[in-house]
Enzyme design. Structure first.
Site, PDB file in Angstrom:
ATOM      1  N   ASP A 233     -46.246  18.064 -17.867  1.00 45.51           N
ATOM      2  CA  ASP A 233     -45.653  18.022 -16.200  1.00 45.51           C
ATOM      3  C   ASP A 233     -46.720  18.812 -15.594  1.00 45.51           C
ATOM      4  O   ASP A 233     -47.099  19.926 -15.733  1.00 45.51           O
ATOM      5  CB  ASP A 233     -44.083  18.628 -15.998  1.00 45.51           C
ATOM      6  CG  ASP A 233     -43.100  17.662 -16.220  1.00 45.51           C
ATOM      7  OD1 ASP A 233     -43.830  16.430 -16.315  1.00 45.51           O
ATOM      8  OD2 ASP A 233     -42.404  17.874 -16.491  1.00 45.51           O
TER       9      ASP A 233
ATOM     10  N   PHE B  97     -44.613   7.671 -20.595  1.00 47.58           N
ATOM     11  CA  PHE B  97     -45.660   8.164 -19.870  1.00 47.58           C
ATOM     12  C   PHE B  97     -47.442   7.730 -20.124  1.00 47.58           C
ATOM     13  O   PHE B  97     -47.374   7.042 -18.868  1.00 47.58           O
ATOM     14  CB  PHE B  97     -46.255   9.595 -19.631  1.00 47.58           C
ATOM     15  CG  PHE B  97     -44.524   9.920 -18.821  1.00 47.58           C
ATOM     16  CD1 PHE B  97     -43.628  10.447 -18.621  1.00 47.58           C
ATOM     17  CD2 PHE B  97     -44.866  10.726 -16.968  1.00 47.58           C
ATOM     18  CE1 PHE B  97     -42.193  10.923 -17.859  1.00 47.58           C
ATOM     19  CE2 PHE B  97     -44.248  10.857 -16.738  1.00 47.58           C
ATOM     20  CZ  PHE B  97     -42.216  10.875 -17.336  1.00 47.58           C
ATOM     21  N   GLU B  98     -47.507   7.475 -21.584  1.00 44.96           N
ATOM     22  CA  GLU B  98     -48.888   6.814 -21.553  1.00 44.96           C
ATOM     23  C   GLU B  98     -48.387   5.194 -20.795  1.00 44.96           C
ATOM     24  O   GLU B  98     -49.588   4.120 -20.107  1.00 44.96           O
ATOM     25  CB  GLU B  98     -49.480   6.671 -22.656  1.00 44.96           C
ATOM     26  CG  GLU B  98     -50.617   6.004 -22.881  1.00 44.96           C
ATOM     27  CD  GLU B  98     -50.556   5.852 -24.155  1.00 44.96           C
ATOM     28  OE1 GLU B  98     -50.372   4.630 -24.142  1.00 44.96           O
ATOM     29  OE2 GLU B  98     -52.092   6.477 -24.847  1.00 44.96           O
TER      30      GLU B  98
HETATM   31  C1  LIG Z   1     -43.999  14.536 -17.613  1.00 47.07           C
HETATM   32  S1  LIG Z   1     -42.558  14.236 -18.921  1.00 47.07           S
HETATM   33  C2  LIG Z   1     -43.793  13.545 -20.382  1.00 47.07           C
HETATM   34  C3  LIG Z   1     -42.669  13.230 -21.169  1.00 47.07           C
HETATM   35  C4  LIG Z   1     -43.321  12.675 -22.637  1.00 47.07           C
HETATM   36  N1  LIG Z   1     -44.141  12.809 -23.421  1.00 47.07           N
HETATM   37  C5  LIG Z   1     -43.995  11.172 -22.568  1.00 47.07           C
HETATM   38  O1  LIG Z   1     -45.639  10.842 -22.401  1.00 47.07           O
HETATM   39  O2  LIG Z   1     -43.504  10.143 -22.138  1.00 47.07           O
HETATM   40  C6  LIG Z   1     -43.241  16.427 -19.592  1.00 47.07           C
HETATM   41  C7  LIG Z   1     -42.027  16.582 -20.119  1.00 47.07           C
HETATM   42  O3  LIG Z   1     -41.641  17.718 -20.944  1.00 47.07           O
HETATM   43  C8  LIG Z   1     -40.648  18.484 -20.428  1.00 47.07           C
HETATM   44  N2  LIG Z   1     -41.014  19.341 -20.575  1.00 47.07           N
HETATM   45  C9  LIG Z   1     -41.729  20.535 -19.442  1.00 47.07           C
HETATM   46  N3  LIG Z   1     -41.504  21.524 -19.624  1.00 47.07           N
HETATM   47  C10 LIG Z   1     -40.969  21.369 -20.922  1.00 47.07           C
HETATM   48  C11 LIG Z   1     -40.640  22.535 -21.646  1.00 47.07           C
HETATM   49  N4  LIG Z   1     -40.697  24.315 -21.550  1.00 47.07           N
HETATM   50  N5  LIG Z   1     -40.406  22.355 -23.086  1.00 47.07           N
HETATM   51  C12 LIG Z   1     -39.959  21.476 -23.385  1.00 47.07           C
HETATM   52  N6  LIG Z   1     -39.810  20.723 -22.695  1.00 47.07           N
HETATM   53  C13 LIG Z   1     -40.800  20.819 -21.582  1.00 47.07           C
HETATM   54  C14 LIG Z   1     -39.387  17.578 -19.603  1.00 47.07           C
HETATM   55  O4  LIG Z   1     -37.867  17.570 -19.638  1.00 47.07           O
HETATM   56  C15 LIG Z   1     -40.348  15.920 -19.746  1.00 47.07           C
HETATM   57  O5  LIG Z   1     -39.431  15.118 -20.408  1.00 47.07           O
END
Ligand SMILES: C[S@@+](CC[C@H](N)C(=O)[O-])C[C@H]1O[C@@H](n2cnc3c(N)ncnc32)[C@H](O)[C@@H]1O
Length: 211
Positions: free
Chosen positions: A117, A192-193
């Site tokens: 994120d 997301f990709e």
């Molecule tokens: C933009 S999404 C991408 C998800 C996946 N990696 C993808 O590419 O489809 C970012 C993910 O990171 C998780 N996230 C954010 N901060 C995090 C943290 N500190 N520890 C673990 N997960 C986290 C969010 O809940 C979210 O599911």
């Protein structure tokens, strides 16, 4: 009227319960997975597409997804259970804390950080997962020759990550292999990709190896 709710899937073999691992000591991978195969971690595993694909393609590796959102952690575990693979676990929690406190030194073959994120607003930037502290944990966790894989659509975040990693002399940058053309909906690295490639956004990728 008939209920339309889906039957509950038993995810207990895949979705870890942090209460059962109160620490402070590190996790024992053989206990977590039931085998001593090489371990790969995904930081922020979302709905688990990478975990499911990677684990079915590499049954001799174990995969731990660490996902802050309980809802997504459960969805990822459901996906994995439906697929029938046994080499994935999902930890619902903050990857920064898990990597800092629970991952044994030099015990991980690869760490994957895909589309973290961006937290655009200045006052929210401290919520970003990829920081100098996370990188220090990654370097401590990786075994010699272990890999760090990164992908993001956010150029500014990518520059921050590359600058942080460039200062870490134990990681050397490798050329990222060309990514394959997807043939179907699940043929992407992550959810997301898929979204960003379909939108035609530039995706920044990096691959590093521990010396
Ligand atoms: C933009 S999404 C991408 C998800 C996946 N990696 C993808 O590419 O489809 C970012 C993910 O990171 C998780 N996230 C954010 N901060 C995090 C943290 N500190 N520890 C673990 N997960 C986290 C969010 O809940 C979210 O599911």
């Amino acid at each position: 009227m008939m209920s339309r709710s889906r039957p509950t899937i038993d995810v207990s073999a895949c979705l870890l319960d942090p209460e059962q691992h109160p620490g402070p000591g590190p996790l024992c991978w053989a206990t977590v997975f039931g085998t001593d195969h090489p371990v790969e971690l995904e930081v922020g595993s979302g709905k688990g597409l990478f975990l499911a694909s990677a684990a079915s393609q590499n049954p001799a590796h174990n995969y731990l997804g660490i996902e802050l959102s309980r809802k997504y952690a459960r969805l990822a575990a459901e996906r994995v259970v439906r697929l029938g693979v046994s080499n994935v676990r999902v930890w619902p929690g903050d990857a920064r804390a898990v990597l800092a406190r629970l991952v044994p030194d030099a015990s991980v073959r690869a760490v994957h950080v895909y589309f973290p994120d961006p937290w655009w607003k200045k006052r929210h930037k401290k919520r970003r997962v990829f920081t100098a502290a996370l990188l220090a944990s990654v370097v401590r966790a990786l075994e010699p020759g272990g890999e760090l894989h990164v992908a993001t659509d956010v150029e500014e975040y990518f520059d921050v990550i590359r600058t942080l990693v460039a200062a870490e002399l134990r990681l050397v940058e490798l050329t990222v292999p060309p990514c394959k053309e997807p043939e179907h909906d699940l043929d992407y690295l992550t959810n997301f990709e898929r979204k960003f490639r379909i939108e035609g956004r530039t995706i920044h990728r990096a691959l590093y190896k521990m010396t």
